[in-house]
Every structure is written in structure tokens, then in C-alpha cells.
Write a protein that holds these residues in place. Structure first.
Motif, mmCIF file in Angstrom:
data_model
loop_
_atom_site.group_PDB
_atom_site.id
_atom_site.type_symbol
_atom_site.label_atom_id
_atom_site.label_comp_id
_atom_site.label_asym_id
_atom_site.label_seq_id
_atom_site.Cartn_x
_atom_site.Cartn_y
_atom_site.Cartn_z
ATOM 1 N N TYR A 184 0.835 -1.203 0.000
ATOM 2 C CA TYR A 184 0.000 0.000 0.000
ATOM 3 C C TYR A 184 0.877 1.263 0.000
ATOM 4 C CZ TYR A 184 -4.027 2.929 1.372
ATOM 5 O OH TYR A 184 -5.028 3.875 1.415
ATOM 6 N N ALA A 185 1.887 1.276 0.845
ATOM 7 C CA ALA A 185 2.759 2.447 0.922
ATOM 8 C C ALA A 185 3.547 2.630 -0.375
ATOM 9 C CB ALA A 185 3.710 2.307 2.108
ATOM 10 N N GLN A 186 4.024 1.542 -0.928
ATOM 11 C CA GLN A 186 4.801 1.650 -2.169
ATOM 12 C C GLN A 186 3.927 2.117 -3.336
ATOM 13 O OE1 GLN A 186 6.575 -2.211 -2.557
ATOM 14 N NE2 GLN A 186 8.239 -1.769 -1.118
ATOM 15 N N TYR A 187 2.676 1.661 -3.368
ATOM 16 C CA TYR A 187 1.785 2.116 -4.432
ATOM 17 C C TYR A 187 1.486 3.611 -4.282
ATOM 18 C CZ TYR A 187 -2.421 2.715 -7.250
ATOM 19 O OH TYR A 187 -3.331 3.167 -8.168
ATOM 20 N N SER A 188 1.345 4.065 -3.053
ATOM 21 C CA SER A 188 1.037 5.484 -2.843
ATOM 22 C C SER A 188 2.188 6.378 -3.272
ATOM 23 C CB SER A 188 0.688 5.726 -1.373
ATOM 24 O OG SER A 188 1.814 5.504 -0.541
ATOM 25 N N ASP A 215 2.109 14.194 1.429
ATOM 26 C CA ASP A 215 1.416 14.066 2.718
ATOM 27 C C ASP A 215 0.607 12.774 2.787
ATOM 28 O OD1 ASP A 215 2.467 16.466 3.542
ATOM 29 O OD2 ASP A 215 0.722 17.646 2.879
ATOM 30 N N LYS A 216 0.029 12.373 1.657
ATOM 31 C CA LYS A 216 -0.753 11.132 1.643
ATOM 32 C C LYS A 216 0.156 9.924 1.861
ATOM 33 C CE LYS A 216 -4.239 8.661 -1.029
ATOM 34 N NZ LYS A 216 -5.257 8.767 0.007
ATOM 35 N N VAL A 217 1.321 9.927 1.202
ATOM 36 C CA VAL A 217 2.260 8.814 1.391
ATOM 37 C C VAL A 217 2.715 8.757 2.845
ATOM 38 C CG1 VAL A 217 4.503 7.877 0.734
ATOM 39 C CG2 VAL A 217 3.021 8.902 -0.998
ATOM 40 N N ARG A 218 3.038 9.922 3.387
ATOM 41 C CA ARG A 218 3.496 9.971 4.778
ATOM 42 C C ARG A 218 2.394 9.479 5.730
ATOM 43 N NH1 ARG A 218 6.041 15.299 5.001
ATOM 44 N NH2 ARG A 218 8.020 14.379 4.335
ATOM 45 N N SER A 219 1.153 9.838 5.422
ATOM 46 C CA SER A 219 0.031 9.391 6.258
ATOM 47 C C SER A 219 -0.121 7.872 6.219
ATOM 48 C CB SER A 219 -1.258 10.062 5.778
ATOM 49 O OG SER A 219 -2.372 9.533 6.448
ATOM 50 N N ILE A 220 0.039 7.295 5.011
ATOM 51 C CA ILE A 220 -0.076 5.831 4.899
ATOM 52 C C ILE A 220 1.057 5.144 5.638
ATOM 53 C CG2 ILE A 220 0.007 3.909 3.255
ATOM 54 C CD1 ILE A 220 -1.457 5.716 1.269
ATOM 55 N N PHE A 221 2.271 5.677 5.545
ATOM 56 C CA PHE A 221 3.391 5.088 6.284
ATOM 57 C C PHE A 221 3.159 5.177 7.796
ATOM 58 C CE2 PHE A 221 6.354 5.123 2.554
ATOM 59 C CZ PHE A 221 6.816 3.828 2.720
ATOM 60 N N ARG A 266 0.290 5.180 9.338
ATOM 61 C CA ARG A 266 -0.699 4.143 9.677
ATOM 62 C C ARG A 266 -0.075 2.755 9.637
ATOM 63 N NH1 ARG A 266 -5.391 4.698 5.632
ATOM 64 N NH2 ARG A 266 -6.102 2.886 6.836
ATOM 65 N N ALA A 267 0.851 2.555 8.715
ATOM 66 C CA ALA A 267 1.479 1.238 8.591
ATOM 67 C C ALA A 267 2.323 0.915 9.817
ATOM 68 C CB ALA A 267 2.330 1.184 7.326
ATOM 69 N N HIS A 276 4.800 10.393 20.501
ATOM 70 C CA HIS A 276 4.918 11.549 19.623
ATOM 71 C C HIS A 276 3.652 11.786 18.820
ATOM 72 C CE1 HIS A 276 8.993 10.124 20.453
ATOM 73 N NE2 HIS A 276 9.363 11.384 20.343
ATOM 74 N N TRP A 277 2.764 10.770 18.767
ATOM 75 C CA TRP A 277 1.593 10.894 17.901
ATOM 76 C C TRP A 277 0.389 11.369 18.717
ATOM 77 C CZ3 TRP A 277 2.454 5.427 15.514
ATOM 78 C CH2 TRP A 277 3.635 5.453 14.778
ATOM 79 N N ASN A 278 0.455 12.528 19.233
ATOM 80 C CA ASN A 278 -0.672 13.037 20.010
ATOM 81 C C ASN A 278 -1.879 13.327 19.128
ATOM 82 O OD1 ASN A 278 0.751 12.949 22.422
ATOM 83 N ND2 ASN A 278 1.689 14.943 22.034
ATOM 84 N N ASP A 279 -1.644 13.559 17.845
ATOM 85 C CA ASP A 279 -2.759 13.856 16.956
ATOM 86 C C ASP A 279 -3.330 12.592 16.328
ATOM 87 O OD1 ASP A 279 -0.430 13.356 15.615
ATOM 88 O OD2 ASP A 279 -0.930 14.650 13.915
ATOM 89 N N ARG A 280 -2.768 11.413 16.643
ATOM 90 C CA ARG A 280 -3.261 10.158 16.075
ATOM 91 C C ARG A 280 -3.826 9.319 17.221
ATOM 92 N NH1 ARG A 280 -3.376 11.592 10.849
ATOM 93 N NH2 ARG A 280 -1.362 12.319 10.126
ATOM 94 N N GLN A 281 -5.102 9.361 17.418
ATOM 95 C CA GLN A 281 -5.703 8.612 18.507
ATOM 96 C C GLN A 281 -6.506 7.440 17.946
ATOM 97 O OE1 GLN A 281 -7.980 11.140 20.989
ATOM 98 N NE2 GLN A 281 -6.271 12.416 21.582
#
Length: 927
Positions: free
Chosen positions: A146-150, A161-167, A169-170, A326-331
Motif C-alpha cells: 500500500y505504501a509503495q503504491y502510494s 502528505d498522503k504517502v506519509r500518512s499511509i506510512f 498508519r502502517a 509523539h503521535w498526540n494527533d493520532r488517537q
């Protein structure tokens, strides 16, 4: 379709679908035309033309049964080999709607879709497919793909930003994966390097990865040292060392997974137990996900995971944050995690009612809309449960949900609840009873709940009484507890008139505890009734109890008469047997005397040489009979007869106690059975086995008339307290056979006493296996079944001689594990034998099932050949033993020769050739 070569290649690719290939091969050979020509080449080409229709046949099979998982897989393979991409996409889509797809199927599907959309500007379809794929199982390979396709879409606005978001999540989903998480972290860093991100971002990725215990993290630390120009900060070194210490604790668990064979259920269970003790929510969840990826058909694993998520509650809201601060914005949303896990559980194990019930509760607990809950319930009804009671429980769960959402001031929800109750009763009657032959709700629990809701919340006692009238008509009127339940309902929400009416009906109808119901009626009248009510209650209760006492007296008298008649018949049989035996003995003696006189007369009519020879034969015969103990004549001087086998085997002290029954004490004795007939020195073996229980007074073994050990006996202790310890040794193995130890009870005084009763009800936590090879051992069978649940006991069924029957019972910890074992093991092969596995459901044992009934055919044959009682001891052939020819064993019969010889020998044995006295004497002297 691409010519003959393509058809030949297709035929090679389809060899895995044996069933479908053979089916169409037979179909083609039956078709008229060129396939029946003598030219084999043309016939084969015609067959390949029709083999290409196999996908259509598989599709028709799915139209009959859409939940055939293997059929879905076969269709996808066939369409992929044929290159039918559009039909292949539809087949995958249909399968994904019914089942979660494996990692292999998802990766193939994703790669095909990526190939089809390489030149399309719209990549949203592939992104949507990836989002569906990552929800089925937590698979690092899918996240990496998924990350490589993005990355290919970085050129679009917001692409980086979309690639970074997928990574992100991964690494959140699989970054803690002990063996595969490292690849996702490395890909993330390579991406940041490729786009020339700031050094601080790459430093952060290194620090975050080195703080997590992962395999080969030493390589990552060395790479960080080489990459960092200013060296590794002290805080990172401390976190790295702490992670290394944690890694050492995880290595034994990872090594056990590495060497174990799939599905590694026991190893994952141990891993989860370890993580639960450590208490890190993030690591606990990733371990559950790893276990579920390889044990997706184990309901207990799903139930354990969902129970854990419900139990931790608010702790689940901070999963991953505790490890990755570090991910305070990812709950992590608790609702999404819990509901997705429940949804995946029921998709993997739809036959497990408990998972559906938990899913409904989770939906209600997290505020799902009513339509969603109703849809999930409808899916549960179509899931195909294996027991009628499962449908009762799932209906109860749904009705409880509907009741909790009713305001009872609004008519809409209340009417929906009443409609659901009515539908549930129709469903039990029409669907469940037709399928299982039982309603699953004999006590009418659903109707009882409905009646109580009508009485408590709706104040509608008329409807409640109608429901209870219906309950009583379904065979419940004979039970006292049902009437008392109805009485309590009337007592709480009704009136005294209906209470009295219910109790009067209970007195007339109850058959199990009428005395208790009568007492309740009298107590009620003491508190509520008038004098007339009291007199009427006393009259009815006395009449009812008198009638019951009369019935009990008649039953007791009938049983006593039957027992007396049985004793009289037994006495008559014993007397007739003794008279017949005495008559037969006198008749045989008379015939022997007449035969002896006739032999002597014929003998002295012979010439003198024959007289001398026959005289020597008579002397030799008498001597042989004296040696064998068959004659009452005196033995030769100096000869000592050998004692019988019973005297050689049976010890003197046992004979002493047998002759003096007053020395026995059943209260201090146990009965021991199922010993091997060939057991060497059984007394010593029993003393060794029971000596730890207490001092032994005697061991009484039971022998046959010929002195052979019969496999059972009695052990008498000095004190009765030793009996309790001895009974604990029941089923202890002695030379490979389980020994049965039971109390010593005189069955003449206690005819109803039974030590062992066969279970005739379904044992849902136990499976029955047939078709096992005779060489299969208990350890091998336990190893086969261990991967499907916790095993409590394994029992191989054997004959009395100890030889295996090829049958076994395996007891699991609960019903779900046993059901899973049936689904996975039925039809599999063990050492070349195809075994059958089912839930243990022993048949009811009647007279035909008792030991000995299997010999009915043989007994009938014997009666036809030898008379009503078979061949008696006196019906012996007068042919000398030397002329008897043993029939060749079955294993030595070759081409029928030995069989013919055996038949001839049997005929000669059945009709012996007449011999003179001289022939008999010559034969005996030569022998």
C-alpha cells in the motif's frame, strides 16, 4: 482462445481442480461427434474445448451454495489462469463480501488492479481496495504494498502528505511486529531520504524504531551510527539498550514460533499469556493479530481478543500512544477497533453463536444505529448454527436489545418489540424445529420473558395469561416449577382470584412435586382465603395426594410381583437344569455300560493275536487316562498326579476365605476388573497397585473351572478407610489396560446398584473419531487434536484383549473447541486412513446394544445346526483326535486349494469312517 497450444497449456494448469476436470472429462467422452472417433488427438482437443467450461460449472455450484469457501477459491484460480479479468474481478468481489480474504488472495488482486490502472489518472479505486484489504488481517506485506503504491502518486497535489500518512498508519498497525515490522520502518526511512526530508525527521524515525524491540535491531543501530554525523544521543542509546533487554525476553517465544508447525495455536496462546502479564496494550493487540492471521478459524481466539478489548475499555483508547508518545494527533478510536474486531470475528467463524451475541452487545454499547444492529442480527440468523439452543440465545440477545430501547410511553418501539417476540416464536416453530427436530426452548423462556414484560411494563395481565396458557400447552403443565413461576407472576402483578385458580390447576396437573404445590396452595389460603376457600383447598389437596399414594402403592405392588415372579422363574430354571443334568448323566452312564459290554463281546470274537494286541491297547489307554486325571482308577505305584491349574494359581489364603464367607467384609473391599487374562502373577500386581492405599488383608482372584484367571477379583483391606483411596485408582493402567475399581456391593441385596452408566446424551465438548489406524497411539492422537483446542482427555477404544478398534474419544475444554475440531479434522487422513469425526452422541442402549447381542446371527446359526441350546459338551465326535485335521488358517489359503482341503476335512470329520477294534488299536499303538 489462442489455438491448440494454448488449450494444451490450459489443460496442464487445470490439473489441480481434479474433481471438475474428471467431471468434464466424463461429460465429453459421453458426447456424440468427433470425440468418439478413433483418432485420440482429435478426442483430446474436443475434451479441452469443453474443459474451458469448468468456470461456468463452478459458478453454478456457487449459485446453489454461496458459502462454499473452497468453490470460491477454485473459481478465482480458474478465471486467473484463463485471463478472464472482468469475471475474475467480480468473483473476488463476491467472495470478499462473504469471507475475509487471505493475504495471498489480496496481494494477487491488488497487483492485478494496479496493473489495470497504471495508465488511469484516477487511483481512488485502488486506494479503496487497499483500505478493504488492511481491514481483514494485519499483514505487513499488504501495508508495505500500500505504501509503495502510494509513492507513485506523489506528483498529485498533497501526494507526499498522503504517502506519509499511509506510512504512519502502517508503522502504527504493524510497526511492533517482532519479525516483519523492521521492513516497514526501513521503507519509511528510505522514502524520507528519497524526498530529501529534513535530518530531524529521519533522526526521529531512527529514534522511534530503536525504542521498539525488533529482530535484527542491532543492524538498525549500526546503520544509525554510520548515518549520524554527531553520533548517537545518550537518550537514544538508553532506549536502545532497554529495547534490547526486552528483546531477550521475547526471543524464546519467537524461536518457538519459528520451529513450530502451523497453525501454532499453543505457541501463540503462550505468547499472549506472556504479553498479558507484561500489560502493554499495544503489544498485546499486535500479538493477537499475529495469532489470528494463522488461526482465523478458531472461535476461542476471537472471543478472547474481543473480551480483552471490552475489558480494557478506556485503556484501548490510548493503544499505541503509550509506546509512541509523539503521535498526540493520532488517537485510536475504541469504537472502530472493537467493532472491526467483532465484525472480522463473525466473518471468520460465522457458525459460532457466542461471537454474534458479543457483536450485538458491542454495537449497542458503542451506540450503533438501530438499522445496523438489525442487519447484523439478520446475518446471524443466516449463519448456520450447529445447535437449536444457539438460535434461542441469539433471539434472546436481540430481544433484550429491543426491550432496552423501548420507552414504554411510545407505541412505535413497543409494537416493534411485540412483533419481534411473535416472529421469534414463529421462527422457532417453523425453522428451528424443522431443521433440528426440537425447538431448543422446551421451557419456553422467550414466552416467559414476554409475559413478564407485558405484566411489569405494560400492565397487560391478560396478554401475560394468554402467553402462560400457551406455555402450559407445550408439555410444561406437569412441572411444579412452571406453575410456581406463573403463580409468582400473578402474585406480583395479578390478583388473588387468578393466583388461586393457578394453584388449583397446578394441584391437578403437577406430577413431579405435587406435595410442594399442595403446600403452596394451603399457605396461600391461610393468608388470603376464607373458610370456604380453605375447606376446598384441603379437600382438593387430600384427594390429589391420596390418588398419588394409591398410584405409588400400585406401582410398588406391581414391581414386587414382578420381582417375585422373576425369582420363581429363576428357581424353576435352576431346578429344570439340575434335573436335566442328572438325567443326562444317568443316560450317559447306561449307554457307556452297554457300549463297554458290546466292545468286550466283539473283542473276544477276534483271533487270539488280535486279543493280545487289543489287551495291550486297553492297558495303555487306562494308564493314559490315569495320568490325565480322566479315570477313577488307581494310579501306578510311585506316580503323583499334578494339581489342577486352579490349585496351582489360586493361593491358599484365597481358598480359605472362599470357603469361609464370614471372613469377608464388603465394606473394606473393592472390586477390581478389566485385568488381562494373561496377566502374570495377578495377585502380586494388585498388591503392588493397592499397597499405598493401606494394609491389605487379602486378595481374592476369580478363576474358571480350568484354573484360568478371569480378569477380575477383590481386594480386602484391614480398614474401611482404605477403600476411598483405592477408588481413586480407577482407570489406572496396568500393562496397557485401564483397571476398573469400584465399591464391593452385594447385588443380591442391592439389585439397582450400577457402578458405571453409559452416557446417552450428546457430549458437546467431546468428539468421536472412527477409522483410525490400529497403530495410532494416544500420544499421536493428542498431537493431532492439540492444535484445535485444549485437550482434557483422550481415550482409545479397545477390545477386552486390549487390541484397538480404530475408535477414540477426545474431550476438549469446551464446546466451541470440539466443534472446531470436527470441522477441521473430519475427512482428513491419518497414516493413510480417512477418519470420520463427529460430536459424541452415544446411542441409547437397549437389549440389542448389550454385550452379546452382536452374536445374534451366530447364535441362530448354532441353534440351527445343533439344536435350541447350541452344541452341548456331550455332543462330541467319537473320532480319535489324531484323525481330526485342522483347517488351514485364512492367511494360508492359496487359489482355493487349502479351502477345498479344509472342506474335505470338515466333511470327513462330520461323517467318520467306521473302524474296527483292530484298526483303532493299530492307530493308537502307531501314534
Amino acid at each position: 482462445m489462442g489455438g491448440k497450444n494454448h488449450k494444451l497449456e490450459t489443460s496442464r494448469q487445470l490439473h489441480n481442480c481434479d474433481f471438475y476436470f474428471i467431471y468434464f472429462l466424463q461429460l465429453c467422452l459421453l458426447m456424440p461427434g468427433k470425440q468418439h472417433q478413433n483418432n485420440k488427438k482429435k478426442t483430446f482437443v474436443c475434451i479441452i474445448d469443453h474443459v474451458l467450461l469448468i468456470p461456468l460449472f463452478v459458478s453454478s455450484q456457487l449459485s446453489i451454495n454461496a458459502f462454499d469457501y473452497n468453490c470460491h477459491v477454485d473459481l478465482i484460480k480458474l478465471l486467473k489462469q484463463e485471463g478472464e479479468l472482468l469475471r475474475l474481478r467480480k468473483a473476488r468481489q463476491k467472495m470478499s463480501e462473504l469471507f475475509p480474504l487471505t493475504e495471498e488472495i489480496w496481494l494477487d488482486w491488488l497487483k492485478d488492479e494496479i496493473r489495470l490502472t497504471e495508465e488511469e489518472p484516477n487511483r481512488d479505486k485502488v486506494y479503496e481496495l487497499f483500505e478493504r484489504a488492511v481491514k481483514d488481517y494485519i499483514c505487513p506485506e499488504i501495508w508495505l504494498e500500500y505504501a509503495q503504491y502510494s509513492i507513485g502518486g506523489m506528483g498529485s497535489p498533497g501526494g507526499i502528505d498522503k504517502v506519509r500518512s499511509i506510512f504512519e498508519r502502517a508503522v502504527t498497525a504493524v510497526g511492533l511486529h517482532m519479525t516483519k515490522g523492521q521492513t516497514v520502518w526501513e521503507a519509511y526511512r528510505e522514502f524520507e531520504n528519497a524526498i530529501l526530508s529534513t535530518l530531524e525527521r529521519i533522526h526521529t524515525l531512527f529514534r522511534r524504531q530503536l525504542a521498539i524491540p525488533l529482530m535484527e535491531m542491532e543492524v538498525t543501530y549500526a546503520e544509525y551510527e554510520e548515518w549520524s554525523e554527531q553520533g548517537v544521543p545518550d537518550t537514544v542509546v538508553q532506549q536502545y539498550k532497554k529495547a534490547l533487554q526486552q528483546l531477550e525476553k521475547y526471543k524464546p517465544l519467537e524461536e518457538s514460533l519459528l520451529v513450530a508447525e502451523p497453525p501454532k495455536l499453543a505457541e501463540y496462546q503462550a505468547y499472549i499469556d506472556f504479553e498479558l502479564k507484561e500489560g502493554d496494550p499495544a503489544r498485546i493487540q499486535i500479538t493477537f493479530e499475529r495469532a489470528l492471521a494463522e488461526n482465523c478459524l478458531v472461535p476461542d481466539m476471537w472471543a478472547r481478543n474481543t473480551t480483552y478489548l471490552v475489558r480494557i475499555g478506556f485503556v484501548a483508547a490510548t493503544i499505541f500512544k503509550s509506546v509512541l508518545p509523539h503521535w498526540n494527533d493520532r488517537q485510536l478510536k475504541v469504537k472502530d477497533l472493537v467493532l472491526s474486531t467483532h465484525e472480522r470475528a463473525v466473518r471468520n467463524c460465522p457458525w459460532t453463536m457466542g461471537l454474534w451475541k458479543s457483536y450485538l452487545l458491542a454495537l449497542e454499547r458503542h451506540g450503533a444505529d438501530h438499522q445496523t444492529v438489525s442487519d447484523v442480527f439478520e446475518k446471524a440468523l443466516n449463519a448456520g448454527f450447529i445447535q437449536a439452543t444457539d438460535y434461542v440465545e441469539i433471539w434472546q440477545a436481540y430481544l433484550d436489545y429491543l426491550r432496552r430501547r423501548v420507552d414504554f410511553k411510545s407505541s412505535k418501539e413497543l409494537e416493534e418489540l411485540r412483533g419481534a417476540f411473535s416472529r421469534s416464536l414463529d421462527y422457532m416453530k417453523q425453522d428451528v424445529e424443522e431443521r433440528f427436530g426440537e425447538s431448543g426452548d422446551p421451557s419456553c423462556i422467550i414466552m416467559q420473558i414476554w409475559a413478564r414484560i407485558e405484566a411489569l411494563h405494560c400492565k397487560n395481565m391478560q396478554k401475560a395469561r394468554e402467553l402462560w396458557d400457551n406455555i402450559m400447552t407445550k408439555g410444561n403443565a406437569k412441572y411444579a416449577n412452571m406453575w410456581l413461576e406463573y403463580y409468582n407472576l400473578e402474585r406480583s402483578y395479578g390478583d388473588p382470584v387468578h393466583c388461586r385458580k393457578a394453584l388449583h390447576r397446578a394441584v391437578q396437573c403437577t406430577t413431579d412435586y405435587p406435595q410442594h404445590v399442595c403446600d403452596v396452595l394451603l399457605t396461600f389460603e391461610r393468608v388470603e382465603g376464607s373458610l370456604e376457600d380453605w375447606d376446598l383447598a384441603v379437600q382438593k389437596t387430600e384427594t390429589r395426594l391420596n390418588r398419588i399414594n394409591e398410584q405409588l402403592a400400585k406401582v410398588a405392588e406391581k414391581e414386587a410381583n414382578m420381582a417375585r415372579q422373576e425369582e420363581e422363574r429363576a428357581e424353576q430354571r435352576r431346578k429344570a437344569k439340575a434335573d436335566k443334568k442328572a438325567l443326562k448323566k444317568s443316560h450317559n452312564e447306561a449307554r457307556a455300560g452297554e457300549k463297554r459290554k458290546a466292545d468286550y463281546r466283539n473283542e473276544w470274537n477276534e483271533d487270539s493275536g488280535k486279543k493280545d494286541r487289543f489287551a495291550r491297547v486297553i492297558i495303555l489307554k487306562e494308564y493314559m487316562e490315569t495320568e490325565s486325571g480322566l479315570s477313577g482308577r488307581n494310579a501306578p505305584p510311585g506316580y503323583k498326579a499334578a494339581p489342577p491349574a486352579s490349585q496351582k494359581t489360586q493361593p491358599a489364603d484365597s481358598r480359605q476365605y472362599d470357603n469361609k464367607p464370614e471372613l469377608r467384609n464388603d465394606d473394606s473391599s473393592v472390586f477390581v476388573s478389566n485385568l488381562a487374562y494373561t496377566l502374570e502373577d495377578p495377585e502380586a500386581n494388585l498388591r503392588t497397585l493397592f499397597e499405598p492405599c493401606g494394609p491389605i488383608k487379602q486378595v481374592r482372584l476369580i478363576f474358571s473351572n480350568k484354573g484360568q484367571f478371569k480378569g477380575y477379583g477383590y481386594v480386602q483391606f484391614e480398614a474401611p478407610v482404605s477403600v476411598a483411596e483405592a477408588l481413586k485408582l480407577d482407570r489406572r493402567e496396568v500393562e496397557g489396560r485401564p483397571v476398573f475399581v469400584s465399591p464391593c456391593v452385594d447385588k443380591n441385596k442391592n439389585p439397582d446398584f450400577k457402578v458405571f452408566k453409559y452416557n446417552t446424551s450428546m457430549e458437546k465438548h467431546k468428539i468421536f473419531i472412527s477409522g483410525l489406524p490400529f497403530s495410532c497411539t494416544k500420544e499421536q492422537l493428542e498431537e493431532i487434536c492439540r492444535s484445535h483446542g485444549t485437550i482434557r482427555d483422550v481415550r482409545l477404544v479397545t477390545y477386552r484383549s486390549g487390541k484397538p478398534k480404530g475408535l477414540a474419544y477426545v474431550e476438549f475444554a469446551d464446546e466451541a473447541q470440539a466443534s472446531q475440531a470436527v470441522l477441521k479434522l473430519d475427512g482428513t487422513e491419518v497414516e493413510g486412513n480417512k477418519i470420520s469425526v463427529a460430536i459424541s452422541n452415544p446411542p441409547r442402549r437397549n437389549m440389542m446394544d448389550k454385550p452379546g447381542s452382536s452374536r445374534l446371527t451366530a447364535d441362530t446359526t448354532s441353534r440351527q445346526a445343533y439344536g435350541a441350546r447350541g452344541r452341548g459338551r456331550t455332543q462330541l465326535s467319537l473320532l480319535p483326535r489324531s484323525l481330526h485335521r485342522q483347517a488351514a488358517p485364512a492367511g494360508k489359503v492359496e487359489n482355493g486349494t487349502a479351502a477345498s482341503a479344509a472342506t474335505g476335512a470338515a466333511s470327513s470329520a462330520g461323517e467318520p469312517k467306521s473302524l474296527s477294534n483292530s484298526d483303532f488299536a493299530k492307530m493308537l499303538l502307531n501314534k
